[in-house]
Scaffold this motif. Structure first.
Motif, PDB file in Angstrom:
ATOM      1  N   ASN A  69       0.831  -1.211   0.000  1.00  0.00           N
ATOM      2  CA  ASN A  69       0.000   0.000   0.000  1.00  0.00           C
ATOM      3  C   ASN A  69       0.860   1.253   0.000  1.00  0.00           C
ATOM      4  O   ASN A  69       0.601   2.211  -0.726  1.00  0.00           O
ATOM      5  CB  ASN A  69      -0.944   0.008   1.206  1.00  0.00           C
ATOM      6  CG  ASN A  69      -2.101  -0.957   0.991  1.00  0.00           C
ATOM      7  OD1 ASN A  69      -2.750  -0.935  -0.048  1.00  0.00           O
ATOM      8  ND2 ASN A  69      -2.339  -1.823   1.964  1.00  0.00           N
ATOM      9  N   GLU A  70       1.884   1.199   0.813  1.00  0.00           N
ATOM     10  CA  GLU A  70       2.854   2.294   0.891  1.00  0.00           C
ATOM     11  C   GLU A  70       3.496   2.523  -0.482  1.00  0.00           C
ATOM     12  O   GLU A  70       3.622   3.646  -0.962  1.00  0.00           O
ATOM     13  CB  GLU A  70       3.951   1.856   1.849  1.00  0.00           C
ATOM     14  CG  GLU A  70       4.447   2.890   2.820  1.00  0.00           C
ATOM     15  CD  GLU A  70       5.388   2.198   3.796  1.00  0.00           C
ATOM     16  OE1 GLU A  70       6.588   2.187   3.529  1.00  0.00           O
ATOM     17  OE2 GLU A  70       4.867   1.626   4.780  1.00  0.00           O
ATOM     18  N   PHE A  71       3.907   1.411  -1.084  1.00  0.00           N
ATOM     19  CA  PHE A  71       4.512   1.446  -2.407  1.00  0.00           C
ATOM     20  C   PHE A  71       3.575   2.120  -3.399  1.00  0.00           C
ATOM     21  O   PHE A  71       3.963   3.006  -4.153  1.00  0.00           O
ATOM     22  CB  PHE A  71       4.822   0.008  -2.859  1.00  0.00           C
ATOM     23  CG  PHE A  71       5.001  -0.161  -4.338  1.00  0.00           C
ATOM     24  CD1 PHE A  71       6.207   0.154  -4.950  1.00  0.00           C
ATOM     25  CD2 PHE A  71       3.948  -0.614  -5.131  1.00  0.00           C
ATOM     26  CE1 PHE A  71       6.359   0.013  -6.328  1.00  0.00           C
ATOM     27  CE2 PHE A  71       4.097  -0.761  -6.496  1.00  0.00           C
ATOM     28  CZ  PHE A  71       5.303  -0.446  -7.099  1.00  0.00           C
ATOM     29  N   PHE A  72       2.321   1.714  -3.372  1.00  0.00           N
ATOM     30  CA  PHE A  72       1.360   2.248  -4.329  1.00  0.00           C
ATOM     31  C   PHE A  72       1.136   3.747  -4.116  1.00  0.00           C
ATOM     32  O   PHE A  72       1.119   4.527  -5.068  1.00  0.00           O
ATOM     33  CB  PHE A  72       0.038   1.481  -4.230  1.00  0.00           C
ATOM     34  CG  PHE A  72      -0.806   1.641  -5.447  1.00  0.00           C
ATOM     35  CD1 PHE A  72      -0.615   0.824  -6.545  1.00  0.00           C
ATOM     36  CD2 PHE A  72      -1.786   2.630  -5.517  1.00  0.00           C
ATOM     37  CE1 PHE A  72      -1.383   0.985  -7.697  1.00  0.00           C
ATOM     38  CE2 PHE A  72      -2.560   2.789  -6.657  1.00  0.00           C
ATOM     39  CZ  PHE A  72      -2.357   1.969  -7.740  1.00  0.00           C
ATOM     40  N   ASN A  73       1.005   4.143  -2.861  1.00  0.00           N
ATOM     41  CA  ASN A  73       0.802   5.568  -2.574  1.00  0.00           C
ATOM     42  C   ASN A  73       1.987   6.391  -3.020  1.00  0.00           C
ATOM     43  O   ASN A  73       1.850   7.432  -3.657  1.00  0.00           O
ATOM     44  CB  ASN A  73       0.611   5.785  -1.066  1.00  0.00           C
ATOM     45  CG  ASN A  73      -0.715   5.247  -0.595  1.00  0.00           C
ATOM     46  OD1 ASN A  73      -1.631   5.071  -1.395  1.00  0.00           O
ATOM     47  ND2 ASN A  73      -0.813   4.969   0.693  1.00  0.00           N
ATOM     48  N   GLU A  74       3.157   5.898  -2.682  1.00  0.00           N
ATOM     49  CA  GLU A  74       4.383   6.654  -2.923  1.00  0.00           C
ATOM     50  C   GLU A  74       4.750   6.721  -4.403  1.00  0.00           C
ATOM     51  O   GLU A  74       5.099   7.768  -4.925  1.00  0.00           O
ATOM     52  CB  GLU A  74       5.512   5.975  -2.122  1.00  0.00           C
ATOM     53  CG  GLU A  74       6.848   6.676  -2.151  1.00  0.00           C
ATOM     54  CD  GLU A  74       6.829   8.016  -1.429  1.00  0.00           C
ATOM     55  OE1 GLU A  74       6.013   8.177  -0.505  1.00  0.00           O
ATOM     56  OE2 GLU A  74       7.637   8.893  -1.820  1.00  0.00           O
TER      57      GLU A  74
END
Ligand code: FES
Length: 81
Positions: A70-75
């Motif tokens: 999720n972090e990856f996708f947001n960032e």
């Protein structure tokens, strides 16, 4: 259009690239980004020790797992749109 390339080479496959693809598809759908983000599979991206390896367009190879997806996708995706 942003292309996310997910490695399905043997190391990444063992570390769950299939789950990463499924999870990414889910996130893309939930954010209604089907026409903006596409997922491609690729053979070894040369970064097996950091499986699951993922590349965005022609960028660097990044390491993604179920915990940071999720972090990856947001960032790396949402911020680019
Ligand atoms: S198997 Fe995925 S980077 Fe080598």
């Amino acid at each position: 259009m942003i292309t996310i390339t997910v490695c399905i080479g043997s190391s990444c496959h063992l570390k769950g690239s299939y789950d990463i693809v499924t999870e990414l598809q889910k996130i893309i759908k939930n954010n209604n980004l089907e026409d903006k983000v596409t997922i491609k599979a690729s053979f070894c991206l040369g970064n097996c020790t950091k499986a699951v390896s993922v590349k965005i367009d022609d960028g660097d190879v990044l390491s993604v797992n179920k915990n940071n997806i999720n972090e990856f996708f947001n960032e790396y995706i949402l911020k680019k749109l």
